[in-house]
Motif scaffolding. Sequence first.
Motif, PDB file in Angstrom:
ATOM      1  N   SER A  68      51.919  47.901  37.300  1.00  0.00           N
ATOM      2  CA  SER A  68      51.593  46.678  36.353  1.00  0.00           C
ATOM      3  C   SER A  68      50.059  46.397  36.531  1.00  0.00           C
ATOM      4  O   SER A  68      49.868  46.117  37.800  1.00  0.00           O
ATOM      5  CB  SER A  68      52.493  45.448  36.543  1.00  0.00           C
ATOM      6  N   THR A  69      49.232  46.489  35.784  1.00  0.00           N
ATOM      7  CA  THR A  69      47.981  46.227  35.832  1.00  0.00           C
ATOM      8  C   THR A  69      47.009  45.508  34.636  1.00  0.00           C
ATOM      9  O   THR A  69      47.328  45.694  33.501  1.00  0.00           O
ATOM     10  CB  THR A  69      47.050  47.601  36.382  1.00  0.00           C
ATOM     11  N   GLN A  70      45.818  44.964  35.178  1.00  0.00           N
ATOM     12  CA  GLN A  70      44.999  44.630  34.316  1.00  0.00           C
ATOM     13  C   GLN A  70      43.538  44.368  35.205  1.00  0.00           C
ATOM     14  O   GLN A  70      43.480  43.820  36.046  1.00  0.00           O
ATOM     15  CB  GLN A  70      45.021  43.158  33.552  1.00  0.00           C
ATOM     16  N   ASP A  71      42.710  45.440  35.285  1.00  0.00           N
ATOM     17  CA  ASP A  71      42.610  46.610  34.188  1.00  0.00           C
ATOM     18  C   ASP A  71      42.941  47.976  34.398  1.00  0.00           C
ATOM     19  O   ASP A  71      44.163  48.256  34.132  1.00  0.00           O
ATOM     20  CB  ASP A  71      40.865  46.764  33.946  1.00  0.00           C
ATOM     21  N   TYR A 116      42.422  51.069  42.201  1.00  0.00           N
ATOM     22  CA  TYR A 116      42.429  49.858  41.354  1.00  0.00           C
ATOM     23  C   TYR A 116      40.978  49.506  41.052  1.00  0.00           C
ATOM     24  O   TYR A 116      40.399  49.419  41.931  1.00  0.00           O
ATOM     25  CB  TYR A 116      43.407  48.658  41.690  1.00  0.00           C
ATOM     26  N   VAL A 117      40.704  49.403  39.821  1.00  0.00           N
ATOM     27  CA  VAL A 117      39.387  48.807  39.271  1.00  0.00           C
ATOM     28  C   VAL A 117      39.448  47.419  38.304  1.00  0.00           C
ATOM     29  O   VAL A 117      40.637  47.582  37.558  1.00  0.00           O
ATOM     30  CB  VAL A 117      38.549  49.875  38.688  1.00  0.00           C
ATOM     31  N   ASN A 118      38.518  46.759  38.522  1.00  0.00           N
ATOM     32  CA  ASN A 118      38.482  45.630  37.537  1.00  0.00           C
ATOM     33  C   ASN A 118      37.011  45.744  36.886  1.00  0.00           C
ATOM     34  O   ASN A 118      36.241  45.551  37.742  1.00  0.00           O
ATOM     35  CB  ASN A 118      38.805  44.355  38.271  1.00  0.00           C
ATOM     36  N   TRP A 119      37.139  45.799  35.553  1.00  0.00           N
ATOM     37  CA  TRP A 119      35.583  45.885  34.866  1.00  0.00           C
ATOM     38  C   TRP A 119      35.329  44.443  34.721  1.00  0.00           C
ATOM     39  O   TRP A 119      34.378  43.934  35.155  1.00  0.00           O
ATOM     40  CB  TRP A 119      35.853  46.634  33.653  1.00  0.00           C
TER      41      TRP A 119
END
Length: 566
Positions: free
Chosen positions: A102-105, A146-149
Amino acid sequence: MNPARRTAATAAVLSTTGALLSALTTTAASAAPSCVSPVYTRTFYANTTFSGTPKKTDCDSGISENWGTAAPATGLPKDNFGVRWSVTRDFGSGGPFSLPVSTQDGVRVYLDGVRKVDIWKNVSANQSKSVDVTIPSGKHTLRVDYVNWTGTANVAFSYLPRLSADADKVKPLVPTGTSVAYDKETGKAKLSWAKNKEMDLAGYRVYRRLKGASFGSKPLATTTSTSYTDATLPKTGETYYYEVRAYDRVGNESTGTADQAVTTVDRVAPDAPANVSAGGHFGPTDSTGGLKVAWDKVAGAVSYRVFRAASENGTYTALGTTDQLSYLDTSAAEKVTYYYRVSAVDAAGNESAQSETRYGKIWDNDPPALVTGLSVTPTEYGFHLDWDKNPATDLKYYEIHWGEVMGDPGDQVCWGGTADYVSPDRTSYDYTTLPDGDEVCFFVDAVDDEGNSAIKWNGPAEAVPVTELDMTPSEATPEGSPVRLSATAAGTGVALGWNAVADATGYQVYRWNPGSKAYEKLGATTDTSYEDSGAAKGTTHFYRVVALYADGTESAPGGDWVALAP
């Protein structure tokens, strides 16, 4: 999950030539820690390409982060950052797993460098996905990128065995490092083994078998530990084998480990000797003298101990030990009663309880002579026996033996049992039986006051074969009668008795007449008994009784017989 720690910063204000200078010194990224599997190694990057030197590296027990709109660690931006988790672990026998995220982004999951999950875009709401994979046995590496933009940052990931019998057909690995230790003092066996690597392991099953037998379908014990102590081993000196099998939460069971053998101590005493006897006669040629104690063989015994006391409840003292089934008490004095007990000892030194008490004494060493002059005459009631008077002055009784002739001609014996005992002043005996033409045999034994048997010490006796007269009526009694007749000798005649028959108005009694060769009426009665007071002695009588009915008919007859001695 371990939260990221902020790196401390030290600010210093320096004054040089009237100007204020501000300097900020930041600690360099520490060396990568050593994270023990299954803990993840986690690295933080100030970019979304995982390039350059990580800003921070630490250990994380699980992936479940919600940083919101804040930076995940000191020195990182709140947007456009990346976090990588990596772990190498032993998956045991492997099998079917699910990889839920489960993720964002964005998130990507790799198994041994092969991408299995790919959610890689800047979004404004959570994204979820679960992928089923089959992981081979042994060690494998999972990597989560995992990356967050921009905006909110959160991520959750796990790898879980699929607990479905339809999906999971993979047996756990056989437990390793199996060993067994046996404590001779307590008789307990402790079995130990190494922990299995299966993530869906439910426990272990311990099996035990006796040498020469097979393992049963039911385990001796089930445990989640890596050891088991068996306190139920029989202490019989026998060898037992153990094996351990692992089983998972679906029910798949591994094959068994190599057998682990235990030879138990023998703490089980044999049974006490049975049929102990104590007698003082050893035959006229025996020159040793003494009182002989004898007993039956005991399974597992290698020797026997003999005890003696002066009274039944007195103190029993050990006389000696023997590996035979008898013991000669040469210290026994004549005409003195002694009490004996015997115990059995096995090869491990276990001694049984003492036997029941038997007593004996030495009176004499002279058994009666064998009975001579035996003649047997067939009679209408059975047989009449005559023999010579025995010369023994201490004769107690004669023992009449009846039997059947067994064996081939020239090598025949009279095989049977005791029919009766006769007082020493008699030299004849009437034996009653149904004379129906069978061949039988007789012999007579003489026994003195001390129980010395002429046959036992001077035998064998001479048996007399003889054929019965046949007194059987020529008219056979049919079967199927409702009347169940019983005939017995009573007083001066024969007592007849039978059951009550439904609807009978009375009963007719008959007796066989050998002269007329017919059953003749004796009398009628409404009772269920009748006494034949006129029955002659010295012959065999055959009777019938029929039930009489109101319509004048009668039932099939019920029959019986009785032999009357003179």
